[in-house]
Design a protein around this motif. Structure first.
Motif, PDB file in Angstrom:
ATOM      1  N   LEU A 155       9.411  -3.361 -11.419  1.00 23.72           N
ATOM      2  CA  LEU A 155      10.267  -2.451 -10.662  1.00 23.72           C
ATOM      3  C   LEU A 155       9.490  -1.823  -9.506  1.00 23.72           C
ATOM      4  O   LEU A 155      10.006  -1.710  -8.386  1.00 23.72           O
ATOM      5  CB  LEU A 155      10.826  -1.361 -11.580  1.00 23.72           C
ATOM      6  N   LYS A 156       8.253  -1.431  -9.767  1.00 29.33           N
ATOM      7  CA  LYS A 156       7.425  -0.842  -8.706  1.00 29.33           C
ATOM      8  C   LYS A 156       7.214  -1.845  -7.580  1.00 29.33           C
ATOM      9  O   LYS A 156       7.240  -1.488  -6.395  1.00 29.33           O
ATOM     10  CB  LYS A 156       6.078  -0.389  -9.277  1.00 29.33           C
ATOM     11  N   PHE A 157       7.029  -3.119  -7.932  1.00 30.73           N
ATOM     12  CA  PHE A 157       6.862  -4.158  -6.921  1.00 30.73           C
ATOM     13  C   PHE A 157       8.139  -4.310  -6.094  1.00 30.73           C
ATOM     14  O   PHE A 157       8.098  -4.353  -4.860  1.00 30.73           O
ATOM     15  CB  PHE A 157       6.490  -5.480  -7.596  1.00 30.73           C
ATOM     16  N   MET A 158       9.283  -4.393  -6.777  1.00 30.92           N
ATOM     17  CA  MET A 158      10.546  -4.568  -6.057  1.00 30.92           C
ATOM     18  C   MET A 158      10.902  -3.361  -5.206  1.00 30.92           C
ATOM     19  O   MET A 158      11.557  -3.492  -4.171  1.00 30.92           O
ATOM     20  CB  MET A 158      11.664  -4.871  -7.054  1.00 30.92           C
ATOM     21  N   ILE A 173       9.560 -11.112  -2.217  1.00 35.37           N
ATOM     22  CA  ILE A 173       9.893 -10.291  -3.386  1.00 35.37           C
ATOM     23  C   ILE A 173      10.674 -11.111  -4.408  1.00 35.37           C
ATOM     24  O   ILE A 173      10.357 -11.106  -5.611  1.00 35.37           O
ATOM     25  CB  ILE A 173      10.709  -9.051  -2.964  1.00 35.37           C
ATOM     26  N   SER A 174      11.684 -11.836  -3.943  1.00 35.43           N
ATOM     27  CA  SER A 174      12.534 -12.578  -4.880  1.00 35.43           C
ATOM     28  C   SER A 174      11.816 -13.779  -5.472  1.00 35.43           C
ATOM     29  O   SER A 174      11.978 -14.081  -6.666  1.00 35.43           O
ATOM     30  CB  SER A 174      13.831 -13.013  -4.200  1.00 35.43           C
ATOM     31  N   THR A 175      10.993 -14.476  -4.685  1.00 36.30           N
ATOM     32  CA  THR A 175      10.289 -15.643  -5.224  1.00 36.30           C
ATOM     33  C   THR A 175       9.197 -15.228  -6.209  1.00 36.30           C
ATOM     34  O   THR A 175       8.996 -15.888  -7.229  1.00 36.30           O
ATOM     35  CB  THR A 175       9.683 -16.502  -4.104  1.00 36.30           C
ATOM     36  N   VAL A 176       8.503 -14.135  -5.905  1.00 33.77           N
ATOM     37  CA  VAL A 176       7.476 -13.645  -6.834  1.00 33.77           C
ATOM     38  C   VAL A 176       8.117 -13.222  -8.150  1.00 33.77           C
ATOM     39  O   VAL A 176       7.619 -13.547  -9.236  1.00 33.77           O
ATOM     40  CB  VAL A 176       6.679 -12.477  -6.212  1.00 33.77           C
ATOM     41  N   MET A 186       2.037 -12.131 -20.796  1.00 33.06           N
ATOM     42  CA  MET A 186       2.628 -10.901 -20.282  1.00 33.06           C
ATOM     43  C   MET A 186       1.586  -9.989 -19.646  1.00 33.06           C
ATOM     44  O   MET A 186       1.837  -9.376 -18.599  1.00 33.06           O
ATOM     45  CB  MET A 186       3.356 -10.169 -21.407  1.00 33.06           C
ATOM     46  N   GLU A 187       0.409  -9.900 -20.249  1.00 31.45           N
ATOM     47  CA  GLU A 187      -0.643  -9.055 -19.676  1.00 31.45           C
ATOM     48  C   GLU A 187      -1.075  -9.583 -18.315  1.00 31.45           C
ATOM     49  O   GLU A 187      -1.303  -8.814 -17.377  1.00 31.45           O
ATOM     50  CB  GLU A 187      -1.841  -8.974 -20.625  1.00 31.45           C
ATOM     51  N   ASP A 188      -1.186 -10.893 -18.195  1.00 33.45           N
ATOM     52  CA  ASP A 188      -1.575 -11.495 -16.920  1.00 33.45           C
ATOM     53  C   ASP A 188      -0.470 -11.293 -15.883  1.00 33.45           C
ATOM     54  O   ASP A 188      -0.742 -11.050 -14.702  1.00 33.45           O
ATOM     55  CB  ASP A 188      -1.864 -12.987 -17.107  1.00 33.45           C
ATOM     56  N   ARG A 189       0.768 -11.387 -16.321  1.00 33.75           N
ATOM     57  CA  ARG A 189       1.900 -11.165 -15.429  1.00 33.75           C
ATOM     58  C   ARG A 189       1.844  -9.748 -14.848  1.00 33.75           C
ATOM     59  O   ARG A 189       2.038  -9.543 -13.648  1.00 33.75           O
ATOM     60  CB  ARG A 189       3.206 -11.381 -16.186  1.00 33.75           C
ATOM     61  N   ILE A 190       1.577  -8.775 -15.709  1.00 30.97           N
ATOM     62  CA  ILE A 190       1.478  -7.381 -15.267  1.00 30.97           C
ATOM     63  C   ILE A 190       0.322  -7.215 -14.284  1.00 30.97           C
ATOM     64  O   ILE A 190       0.460  -6.581 -13.236  1.00 30.97           O
ATOM     65  CB  ILE A 190       1.290  -6.441 -16.482  1.00 30.97           C
ATOM     66  N   ARG A 191      -0.811  -7.812 -14.606  1.00 30.33           N
ATOM     67  CA  ARG A 191      -1.987  -7.692 -13.742  1.00 30.33           C
ATOM     68  C   ARG A 191      -1.714  -8.274 -12.358  1.00 30.33           C
ATOM     69  O   ARG A 191      -2.054  -7.671 -11.338  1.00 30.33           O
ATOM     70  CB  ARG A 191      -3.181  -8.407 -14.390  1.00 30.33           C
ATOM     71  N   VAL A 200       0.106  -4.763  -0.960  1.00 30.94           N
ATOM     72  CA  VAL A 200       1.173  -4.472  -0.001  1.00 30.94           C
ATOM     73  C   VAL A 200       1.158  -2.998   0.392  1.00 30.94           C
ATOM     74  O   VAL A 200       1.320  -2.647   1.575  1.00 30.94           O
ATOM     75  CB  VAL A 200       2.546  -4.876  -0.570  1.00 30.94           C
ATOM     76  N   LEU A 201       0.935  -2.101  -0.567  1.00 27.80           N
ATOM     77  CA  LEU A 201       0.880  -0.670  -0.269  1.00 27.80           C
ATOM     78  C   LEU A 201      -0.274  -0.354   0.681  1.00 27.80           C
ATOM     79  O   LEU A 201      -0.118   0.442   1.621  1.00 27.80           O
ATOM     80  CB  LEU A 201       0.733   0.131  -1.565  1.00 27.80           C
ATOM     81  N   LYS A 202      -1.410  -0.983   0.461  1.00 22.16           N
ATOM     82  CA  LYS A 202      -2.570  -0.775   1.331  1.00 22.16           C
ATOM     83  C   LYS A 202      -2.274  -1.274   2.740  1.00 22.16           C
ATOM     84  O   LYS A 202      -2.593  -0.604   3.737  1.00 22.16           O
ATOM     85  CB  LYS A 202      -3.791  -1.492   0.757  1.00 22.16           C
ATOM     86  N   ASP A 203      -1.637  -2.445   2.823  1.00 16.89           N
ATOM     87  CA  ASP A 203      -1.274  -3.013   4.123  1.00 16.89           C
ATOM     88  C   ASP A 203      -0.300  -2.092   4.856  1.00 16.89           C
ATOM     89  O   ASP A 203      -0.411  -1.885   6.078  1.00 16.89           O
ATOM     90  CB  ASP A 203      -0.652  -4.399   3.915  1.00 16.89           C
TER      91      ASP A 203
END
Length: 359
Positions: A155-158, A173-176, A186-191, A200-203
């Motif tokens: 959700l934070k990503f979207m 966003i949609s493809t990721v 699941m842990e790797d997905r979150i990471r 993206v936030l830094k950019d």
């Protein structure tokens, strides 16, 4: 393949209504089987009517032709009655591989909630019987906690689309979001999603913050858009718009509400999953309210609703969506389409006309 060779349990699913926490608690990974290609549709049409949703035809076509590795490696398929087409298609699919169908209520009321809770318990019992295992409430609690973490990260990503100007394309966003669903760790997905969100936030902080943009901001709503992403989302962004928000199955719709970790597990799962704003619900007023919120939160200039051919529930509900959007004083465009490229030019013309009204 590696998971199967190492003895993993694999369950194929089609819809965000399936409570994956139950599968996780049973030590199974869930593989998404919703198909987004026109390639297997001709094969599907040997058994299914031509005037049927392309997602249903493609999903069955891949199973029928044995060309979907996720279907091939799945031990069991779990379907749900989100539409009449899928419900009847699952009867045919059951002849290819065992397909268990959850009976979804069509109303969010006390009776519907009780029925859905019983269906979730029945799914747990089905997995226990199918695999010869026992799933405890503690197993389910741990799965809920892990899935909630993943849901929050996604959700934070979207919600990066809320940033102005937009530092990321809606196409990414949609493809990721879709592709990460095929990362079964699941842990790797979150990471991975947290890492991309931070990038993206830094950019944005370094290159976008404080600047203005003339690119109109669009919200995509309606049916799953994986099979039409290129001819609608990619096309409109190449024309100069930013797709910033997704009210769809693969968007924020399933992720805005967490599973309440303080409630009994089956009550919590039933409450969370029944609240997904799918057009199968009647009435589905909460979707209109959520779209209104998104228009303001994401600073949306226009809304594009994608309706897949013969998806009657979304097609009819589009009337209410249009009324909601136009009441906010912004343009609304409904595009009814399938997975073919035959209408690509027509769609491009209509998108171009929409952007002209926003320029």
């Amino acid at each position: 393949k590696e998971l199967k060779e190492n003895g993993a349990r694999v369950v194929g699913v089609f819809c965000s209504f399936v409570p994956v926490e139950i599968l996780m608690a049973g030590g199974a990974v869930n593989a998404s089987l919703c198909a987004s290609s026109e390639q297997p549709i001709p094969a599907a049409e040997t058994k299914l009517p031509r005037n049927l949703c392309p997602l249903i035809k493609a999903s069955y076509g891949f199973a029928l032709t044995d060309t979907c590795p996720y279907f091939y490696f799945a031990d069991l398929i779990v379907g749900e009655t989100t539409c009449d087409g899928k419900k009847k298609m699952f009867e045919l699919m059951n002849e290819l591989k065992e397909t268990y169908v959850m009976q979804l209520p069509a109303q969010r009321n006390e009776r519907g909630l009780d029925l859905w809770k019983k269906e979730i318990i029945a799914l747990k019992e089905k997995l226990e019987d199918f695999y010869g295992i026992q799933i405890t409430e503690e197993d389910i609690k741990k799965a809920i906690q892990l899935k909630n973490r993943e849901r929050k990260a996604m959700l934070k990503f979207m919600e990066l689309g809320k940033l102005y100007p937009s530092p990321i394309s809606g196409y990414e966003i949609s493809t990721v979001a879709d592709s990460l669903g095929f990362n079964f760790d699941m842990e790797d997905r979150i990471r991975l999603v947290e890492k991309r969100t931070e990038e993206v936030l830094k950019d944005w902080e370094e290159n976008y913050k404080g600047k203005t943009s003339k690119r109109p901001r669009l919200l995509i709503t309606g049916c799953p858009n994986g099979g039409v992403r290129d001819k609608i989302i990619k096309t409109v962004e190449e024309m100069g718009a930013d797709v910033v928000a997704f009210d769809s199955c693969s968007g924020t719709r399933e992720k805005v509400e967490q599973v309440d970790e303080t409630m009994p597990v089956f009550d919590a799962l039933a409450k969370k999953y029944l609240n997904i704003n799918c057009s199968v619900m009647s009435p589905n007023d909460s979707r209109q309210g959520y779209i209104k919120e998104m228009i303001h939160d994401y600073q949306v200039d226009g809304v594009v609703e994608i309706i897949l051919q013969s998806c009657h529930t979304y097609n009819i509900e589009a009337h209410f969506v249009k009324r909601t959007v136009e009441a906010e004083g912004i343009p609304y465009l409904m595009i009814e389409t399938d997975y073919s490229k035959s209408d690509q030019g027509q769609i491009a013309t209509r998108l171009e006309a929409l952007l002209e009204t926003l320029s």
